[in-house]
Design a protein around this motif. Sequence first.
Motif, PDB file in Angstrom:
ATOM      1  N   THR A 116       0.794  -1.233   0.000  1.00 29.63           N
ATOM      2  CA  THR A 116       0.000   0.000   0.000  1.00 29.63           C
ATOM      3  C   THR A 116       0.822   1.277   0.000  1.00 29.63           C
ATOM      4  OG1 THR A 116      -0.162   0.051   2.419  1.00 29.63           O
ATOM      5  CG2 THR A 116      -1.888  -1.150   1.216  1.00 29.63           C
ATOM      6  N   GLY A 117       2.003   1.240   0.566  1.00 30.54           N
ATOM      7  CA  GLY A 117       2.828   2.440   0.645  1.00 30.54           C
ATOM      8  C   GLY A 117       3.790   2.562  -0.512  1.00 30.54           C
ATOM      9  N   CYS A 118       4.550   1.531  -0.716  1.00 34.58           N
ATOM     10  CA  CYS A 118       5.564   1.539  -1.764  1.00 34.58           C
ATOM     11  C   CYS A 118       4.983   1.111  -3.111  1.00 34.58           C
ATOM     12  CB  CYS A 118       6.719   0.627  -1.373  1.00 34.58           C
ATOM     13  SG  CYS A 118       7.998   0.482  -2.641  1.00 34.58           S
ATOM     14  N   GLY A 119       4.258   0.012  -3.085  1.00 30.66           N
ATOM     15  CA  GLY A 119       3.688  -0.512  -4.325  1.00 30.66           C
ATOM     16  C   GLY A 119       4.607  -1.444  -5.086  1.00 30.66           C
ATOM     17  N   CYS A 120       5.737  -1.802  -4.489  1.00 30.99           N
ATOM     18  CA  CYS A 120       6.670  -2.692  -5.185  1.00 30.99           C
ATOM     19  C   CYS A 120       6.073  -4.085  -5.386  1.00 30.99           C
ATOM     20  CB  CYS A 120       8.008  -2.772  -4.464  1.00 30.99           C
ATOM     21  SG  CYS A 120       7.922  -3.352  -2.757  1.00 30.99           S
ATOM     22  N   ILE A 121       5.161  -4.460  -4.515  1.00 29.09           N
ATOM     23  CA  ILE A 121       4.425  -5.711  -4.702  1.00 29.09           C
ATOM     24  C   ILE A 121       2.938  -5.391  -4.676  1.00 29.09           C
ATOM     25  CG2 ILE A 121       6.203  -7.303  -3.843  1.00 29.09           C
ATOM     26  CD1 ILE A 121       4.776  -7.342  -1.143  1.00 29.09           C
TER      27      ILE A 121
ATOM     28  N   LEU B 167       0.698 -12.756  -4.865  1.00 27.54           N
ATOM     29  CA  LEU B 167       1.614 -11.621  -4.910  1.00 27.54           C
ATOM     30  C   LEU B 167       2.135 -11.427  -6.327  1.00 27.54           C
ATOM     31  CD1 LEU B 167       3.840 -12.002  -1.723  1.00 27.54           C
ATOM     32  CD2 LEU B 167       2.120 -10.262  -2.172  1.00 27.54           C
ATOM     33  N   LEU B 168       2.184 -10.175  -6.738  1.00 23.46           N
ATOM     34  CA  LEU B 168       2.760  -9.810  -8.022  1.00 23.46           C
ATOM     35  C   LEU B 168       3.912  -8.858  -7.768  1.00 23.46           C
ATOM     36  CD1 LEU B 168      -0.544  -9.029  -9.985  1.00 23.46           C
ATOM     37  CD2 LEU B 168       0.769 -11.148 -10.014  1.00 23.46           C
ATOM     38  N   GLY B 169       4.996  -9.025  -8.488  1.00 25.43           N
ATOM     39  CA  GLY B 169       6.154  -8.162  -8.336  1.00 25.43           C
ATOM     40  C   GLY B 169       7.137  -8.719  -7.327  1.00 25.43           C
TER      41      GLY B 169
END
Length: 132
Positions: free
Chosen positions: A47-52, A78-80
């Motif tokens: 939710t904060g970074c968005g890396c996953i 999970l994606l990413g």
Amino acid sequence: MHDNKCCLDFQSIVDDYLIRHRSVLDVLTKYQETSARVNRAVAKAVTGCGCIQVSAARQSVPESASYSELKEHMSSHLLGETCPQCREVITKELGHSLFYLAALCNLTGLSLHEVMQREYKNVKTLGVFHLS
């Protein structure tokens, strides 16, 4: 043998540095708190970074799939991949959780290595049924 030494060394240093929260009640609640912080770190990566990303849906397994094929059809949702910063935070929080797990082992007179070995044997023997 090397794994056992690693666990023994870790339990020993945890015992040396666990001073303020030595009560089993403190250790239990700190272990629960660190587990929640692991959950929060993963959630913040989403939710904060968005890396996953989480892309969750009902698991879809063909009826004809054999037991050995099940893993191919199951998703982690999970994606990413975690970025270096999120990986660092999650690693730190998992480390804190391990600290209190080792502390709980110390207070109850258990060997972290033996606990891990026993669970390994259970998983290996019981496979998918080990958590039933």
